[in-house]
Write an enzyme that holds these catalytic residues in place. Structure first.
Site, PDB file in Angstrom:
ATOM      1  N   CYS A  39       0.815  -1.210   0.000  1.00  0.00           N
ATOM      2  CA  CYS A  39       0.000   0.000   0.000  1.00  0.00           C
ATOM      3  C   CYS A  39       0.849   1.260   0.000  1.00  0.00           C
ATOM      4  O   CYS A  39       1.871   1.334   0.695  1.00  0.00           O
ATOM      5  CB  CYS A  39      -0.897   0.029   1.234  1.00  0.00           C
ATOM      6  SG  CYS A  39      -1.903  -1.445   1.419  1.00  0.00           S
ATOM      7  N   ASN A  55      -5.761   3.999   2.787  1.00  0.00           N
ATOM      8  CA  ASN A  55      -5.230   3.434   1.538  1.00  0.00           C
ATOM      9  C   ASN A  55      -6.358   2.867   0.685  1.00  0.00           C
ATOM     10  O   ASN A  55      -7.533   3.130   0.920  1.00  0.00           O
ATOM     11  CB  ASN A  55      -4.208   2.345   1.874  1.00  0.00           C
ATOM     12  CG  ASN A  55      -4.862   1.151   2.549  1.00  0.00           C
ATOM     13  OD1 ASN A  55      -5.679   1.312   3.451  1.00  0.00           O
ATOM     14  ND2 ASN A  55      -4.525  -0.048   2.121  1.00  0.00           N
ATOM     15  N   LEU A  56      -6.005   2.035  -0.252  1.00  0.00           N
ATOM     16  CA  LEU A  56      -6.973   1.426  -1.162  1.00  0.00           C
ATOM     17  C   LEU A  56      -8.022   0.607  -0.425  1.00  0.00           C
ATOM     18  O   LEU A  56      -9.173   0.564  -0.834  1.00  0.00           O
ATOM     19  CB  LEU A  56      -6.219   0.542  -2.162  1.00  0.00           C
ATOM     20  CG  LEU A  56      -7.060  -0.330  -3.076  1.00  0.00           C
ATOM     21  CD1 LEU A  56      -7.864   0.546  -4.028  1.00  0.00           C
ATOM     22  CD2 LEU A  56      -6.191  -1.287  -3.854  1.00  0.00           C
ATOM     23  N   CYS A  57      -7.632  -0.046   0.664  1.00  0.00           N
ATOM     24  CA  CYS A  57      -8.549  -0.958   1.355  1.00  0.00           C
ATOM     25  C   CYS A  57      -8.888  -0.500   2.766  1.00  0.00           C
ATOM     26  O   CYS A  57      -9.393  -1.290   3.570  1.00  0.00           O
ATOM     27  CB  CYS A  57      -7.962  -2.373   1.371  1.00  0.00           C
ATOM     28  SG  CYS A  57      -7.573  -3.008  -0.268  1.00  0.00           S
ATOM     29  N   GLU A  88      -7.312   0.112   5.560  1.00  0.00           N
ATOM     30  CA  GLU A  88      -6.746  -0.402   6.812  1.00  0.00           C
ATOM     31  C   GLU A  88      -5.458   0.302   7.217  1.00  0.00           C
ATOM     32  O   GLU A  88      -4.973   0.103   8.331  1.00  0.00           O
ATOM     33  CB  GLU A  88      -6.510  -1.916   6.721  1.00  0.00           C
ATOM     34  CG  GLU A  88      -5.243  -2.359   6.009  1.00  0.00           C
ATOM     35  CD  GLU A  88      -5.383  -2.421   4.510  1.00  0.00           C
ATOM     36  OE1 GLU A  88      -4.525  -3.041   3.850  1.00  0.00           O
ATOM     37  OE2 GLU A  88      -6.357  -1.860   3.991  1.00  0.00           O
ATOM     38  N   THR A  99      -7.213  -9.505   2.540  1.00  0.00           N
ATOM     39  CA  THR A  99      -6.630 -10.851   2.318  1.00  0.00           C
ATOM     40  C   THR A  99      -7.410 -11.675   1.300  1.00  0.00           C
ATOM     41  O   THR A  99      -7.417 -12.904   1.378  1.00  0.00           O
ATOM     42  CB  THR A  99      -6.510 -11.667   3.627  1.00  0.00           C
ATOM     43  OG1 THR A  99      -7.792 -12.151   4.041  1.00  0.00           O
ATOM     44  CG2 THR A  99      -5.880 -10.852   4.738  1.00  0.00           C
TER      45      THR A  99
END
Length: 967
Positions: free
Chosen positions: A353, A565-567, A569, A754
């Protein structure tokens, strides 16, 4: 005395040369036996007692002997093939064409068998030949098929070897390619997965046969191999692989400096048996190194390559590589996708990330877009902070004009992500963040709509709201909210907590006084409604919370967290000189629960200690595509260790996701992981030194993540937060240790989605509840039947698993709730994601969040979506102290009755996408609970969302192969 010429007497003057060159006396009785078998093959067993046939055989034999005696009256040597030729000739001349044909087939069969045995084929098929890679054709080796299938079924209960072989042979033809045999075997096994989950392992082991043939042939190690033979061949394959990879300029030449003999001896070939079909196919399709589309990397070799790449800077690299390999290959822990892609290669971009900051000038904006392209090229997911860019209509001093705002630039970012994919391995992916006071926020909310001016739409990128606490307070208090351009309010971007509130309110007074001209006043609830409506309709922007990310950040002294970030977290500081980088990996929680359902604390300690070391190594070994990333990563050294297999762990503990026990398990498991992760980083600091910006951090003050909750409570106000602060471990001892030794890493934990690595390990994604108990999963590797093995096991124990149950599960889209004969305790245990009320997801996430120094990718599943339910859920997420949320998975409230389908015969498994409609289901496992604060305000805020409930646009279809977040 006259010479004896009876057919049954051996002829001493004639010798027969066998095919191996040996000479033996000519024995006419053997000719008689061969012809007798040919007659029996045509006329049946009755031929054995037929005097006519006996006389014919004797006569024909005498004829053949006399022929050779005439040719060689003084005796000589006859080749066995010549004798067989004479037998055929005699039978044909006598009119016994059927017998002659049987003899020819008999002769051909034995000829094929001999030829096959010379090639190592122990049991050739009588009529099917296989076309091998070199173009040669050899009989299908039934003996090897039996061996391969036997190995594939070894140790697995309730799988049928014979069923697989029989089904395979029905689908083979003469001349079938060698890969086609493997494919037929796999297809025969995979069709049985829905009835017995163990067939997924059988299918994977059959796929391994193909992989071994492809890789070992390319490496010139062996043409093919069985699983057992890999015990000896894996070490040879590793040596050949390293040499070939270096020759092809794909592997780092430094790998040749390891003790390859020791590493080869450490390879556990038995770990190849642990793959599910989905996991192994995913590795093959997307991870294994290849040349000209030939994969020359095998699973254990790949894990060893990753381990070697992460050990390059260790004092004893071979020993560490073995330690790292054992952790990876056991599935106790798995590195992130970029690390699996690139570790040990010539360009080791191992980080997952990147968080970037976009300044408010043209050079800086396009510089940030260029950075996006460079980072995306090497498989990095991106989060961009766009809040500082001035709003639509803002004054541009240099041109005396007005700005077009943020949106046109985001269109360029969107197209850049499409153009520069992640090394050709997965789609480029970026998420743009904007603070909710930005004047362009309303247009920002519309970016993913399918209507309107397409030049101001971004259909391929993700977006997220960066929400300050003050907005949420005003939503609860039903007050107004003011939108500003950052060109007029530049310092708001770097403020949070009470300082932000004070300065924001000052800007509002300035606007009232005419000192700030470009602003807009709206009701806070109206903006909140639109945020939720767009989230429902388009899946974006996600809702993330600025203040908890900053107030609980260990690095407050070194900067500001401007985005995730993108996800969602990662929560790290960014500025013009620093692009935040995070290196991810995940502990497989299911592997750390005992058979009795208890956490294996000692195993967690060992796993986490090694995992943190691996993550820290990434920072020094990593390839940095842009200098700002290198600067940031070496200065702060953040890592993000997370978890996966949470749902599997609950199954092993016999705990329903929708329960207080599951919430406690989330709390307890994350506490143990957090404790040992922090300790591991502190021990590394003692060994290797503290990270550069350590002094002044919360760590240096002895403030751990659990302690930083106090910062949030104090800044927000106790009436706006409800969190649990209990603990079970000796945290005072750890605080003392951290003060003494320091920390090696500014941040240690983050729970990523994940999506792919959990597939590799064969467990549930991250902290997700089960999507469905039986469904077809679609991703970039194809479609895979997925069935919940824990559910099957429990249903078998109660005598409930049968063909009818399989069809019922298909009919009800994998839900157990409507199936009457399933007991209530199993209905609770195997409730799917849309049957678990979001309250439980939020509560469990809140308990984990108190232990994590970053955040967690939390998808929210909501069935029967309406405005009120969304409002309650997202207010609750904020009120429980969460830092971020991720995708909204929405399911419509209405249902479609499947009246035209017979439940007993329905065979269509639901698609991998989240359905827009669903069959009727039983009542939810647990009732939804509203957040504690201001229930009256919530209750009266029962707004309607646009769009018909029966046609709910999905936030992100589950496992959409085009969705980066699902990969």
């Amino acid at each position: 005395m006259a010479q004896d010429t009876t057919p049954n007497a051996a002829l001493s003057n004639l010798q027969v040369m066998k095919r191996n060159g040996d000479l033996v006396a000519c024995d006419p009785s053997k000719i008689s036996v061969a012809m007798s078998k040919a007659f029996i093959a045509v006329e049946g067993d009755s031929a054995q007692n037929s005097s006519r046939i006996h006389e014919l055989v004797q006569s024909f034999t005498q004829n053949i002997i006399e022929t050779f005696q005439r040719r060689m009256p003084a005796g000589g040597v006859i080749h066995i093939e010549d004798i067989q030729d004479q037998v055929e000739l005699v039978l044909m001349r006598s009119g016994e064409q059927k017998v002659a044909r049987a003899y020819v087939l008999y002769r051909d069969k034995h000829s094929r068998r001999r030829a096959a045995q010379e090639k190592g084929i122990t049991n050739p098929h009588p009529s099917i030949n296989v076309t091998h890679l070199d173009g040669s054709k050899l009989p299908l080796d039934l003996g090897r098929i039996d061996t391969i299938v036997s190995e594939a079924c070894e140790g697995l209960e309730e799988v049928d070897k014979k069923l697989i072989i029989d089904d395979t042979l029905k689908n083979l033809y003469d001349g079938v390619p060698v890969d086609g045999v493997s494919t037929a075997l796999m297809m025969a096994a995979r069709t049985l997965v829905e009835k017995e989950p163990n067939y997924t392992y059988v299918t994977a082991r059959l796929l391994m046969d193909n992989l071994r043939r492809e890789a070992l042939s390319f490496l010139n190690v062996a043409p093919e191999a069985t699983h057992k033979e890999m015990m000896e061949l894996y070490p040879k394959a590793l040596v050949a692989y390293v040499a070939k990879g270096i020759e092809l300029e794909q592997l780092n030449p430094a790998l040749a400096e390891f003790d390859l003999e020791a590493l080869g001896a450490a390879i556990e070939h038995e770990n190849d048996k642990n793959f599910s079909y989905l996991g192994l196919q995913t590795l093959y399709d997307r991870y294994f190194l290849h040349c000209d589309d030939v994969r020359y990397e095998l699973p254990q070799v790949m894990f060893m390559r990753v381990a070697m790449g992460l050990s390059l800077n260790e004092a004893k690299p071979t020993e560490r590589a073995i330690e790292f390999y054992k952790l990876l290959s056991s599935f106790d822990y798995m590195a992130s996708t970029p690390t699996l892609f690139n570790s040990g290669t010539r360009r080791p971009q191992l980080s997952s990330c990147y968080l970037t900051h976009v300044p408010d000038d043209l050079e800086g904006i396009y510089g940030a877009i260029k950075d996006n392209a460079l980072l995306s090229k090497w498989a990095g997911g991106l989060g961009n902070d766009w809040t500082q860019v001035r709003a639509l209509g803002s004054y541009i001093k240099g041109t005396n004009g007005k700005s077009q705002g943020v949106v046109p630039f985001l269109k360029v970012v969107n197209d850049t992500a499409v153009a520069v994919n992640q090394g050709g391995k997965r789609k480029g992916a970026v998420c743009a963040y904007l603070e909710s006071w930005h004047l362009d926020v309303e247009e920002f909310l519309d970016l993913r709509k399918n209507t309107g001016d397409d030049r101001r739409r971004t259909h391929d990128m993700n977006t997220a709201n960066w929400v300050p606490d003050l907005l949420m307070k005003r939503v609860f208090e039903d007050k107004e909210w003011t939108l500003f351009s950052p060109s007029d309010t530049p310092d708001l971007h770097d403020l949070y907590g009470k300082a932000f509130e004070a300065r924001y309110e000052e800007y509002e007074r300035m606007a009232d006084a005419g000192e700030v001209r470009l602003f807009k006043r709206i009701k806070a609830k109206d903006l909140w409604r639109k945020m939720l409506s767009m989230l429902f309709e388009t899946g974006h922007p996600w809702i993330t919370f600025k203040d908890p990310c900053n107030l609980r950040s260990p690095q407050q002294h070194a900067g500001v967290v401007h985005s995730s970030n993108l996800c969602t977290e990662i929560t790290l500081n960014t500025n013009e000189d620093e692009i935040a980088v995070c290196n991810l990996g995940s502990v497989n929680l299911a592997q750390h629960v005992t058979d009795s359902g208890e956490l294996d604390v000692d195993k967690i300690r060992n796993t986490v200690t090694t995992a943190v070391r691996m993550l820290d190594n990434v920072i020094d070994i990593n390839y940095y595509a842009v200098p700002q990333a290198r600067n940031s990563n070496l200065k702060h050294r953040p890592v993000g260790m997370g978890i996966m297999g949470f749902q599997d762990a609950l199954y092993k503990a016999k705990t329903a996701y929708a329960s207080d026990a599951a919430v406690m398990f989330a709390d307890r498991s994350m506490e143990v992981i957090s404790y040992f992760a922090i300790k591991a980083s502190s021990d590394l600091a003692d060994e290797r030194g503290r990270y550069e910006s350590y002094e002044g951090s919360l760590w240096s003050q002895g403030i751990l993540p659990i302690d930083s909750l106090d910062n949030l409570i104090e800044a927000r106000g106790a009436q706006f937060i409800e969190v649990d602060t209990s603990s079970t471990l000796n945290w005072d001892e750890l605080r003392t240790l951290v003060r003494k030794q320091g920390m090696r890493n500014s941040n240690v934990m983050a729970i990523a989605p994940t999506a792919t690595i959990s597939n590799i390990c064969g467990v549930s994604q991250s902290i997700e509840p089960t999507y469905q108990n039986l469904y077809v999963k679609s991703n970039l590797s194809g479609e895979f039947t997925v069935v919940n093995p824990y559910m099957v096991r429990d249903l078998k124990e109660r005598g409930l698993w049968d063909e009818v149950m399989v069809n019922d599960l298909k009919y009800y889209d994998g839900s157990v709730q409507p199936i009457d004969r399933i007991p209530d305790d199993l209905k609770a245990l195997y409730a799917n994601a849309f049957e678990v009320e979001p309250k439980w997801l939020v509560d469990a996430a809140s308990r984990r969040q108190k232990w994590i120094d970053q955040a967690q990718s939390l998808n929210l599943y909501i069935s029967g979506v309406n405005g009120k339910k969304l409002d309650i859920t997202y207010r609750m997420a904020w009120f429980r102290g969460l830092k971020t949320t991720y995708y909204l998975r929405a399911m419509g409230a209405s249902s479609v009755e499947k009246s035209t389908v017979d439940r007993g015969t329905h065979n269509a498994v639901s698609s991998g996408s989240a359905p827009t409609t669903t069959a009727p289901v039983a009542a939810p496992v647990a009732p939804a609970a509203a957040p504690t604060p201001a229930p009256a305000a919530v209750a009266k805020d029962d707004f309607e969302l646009s769009g018909a409930a029966a046609e709910v646009p999905q936030a992100c279809s589950i496992d959409n192969p085009d969705c980066e977040a699902c990969q």
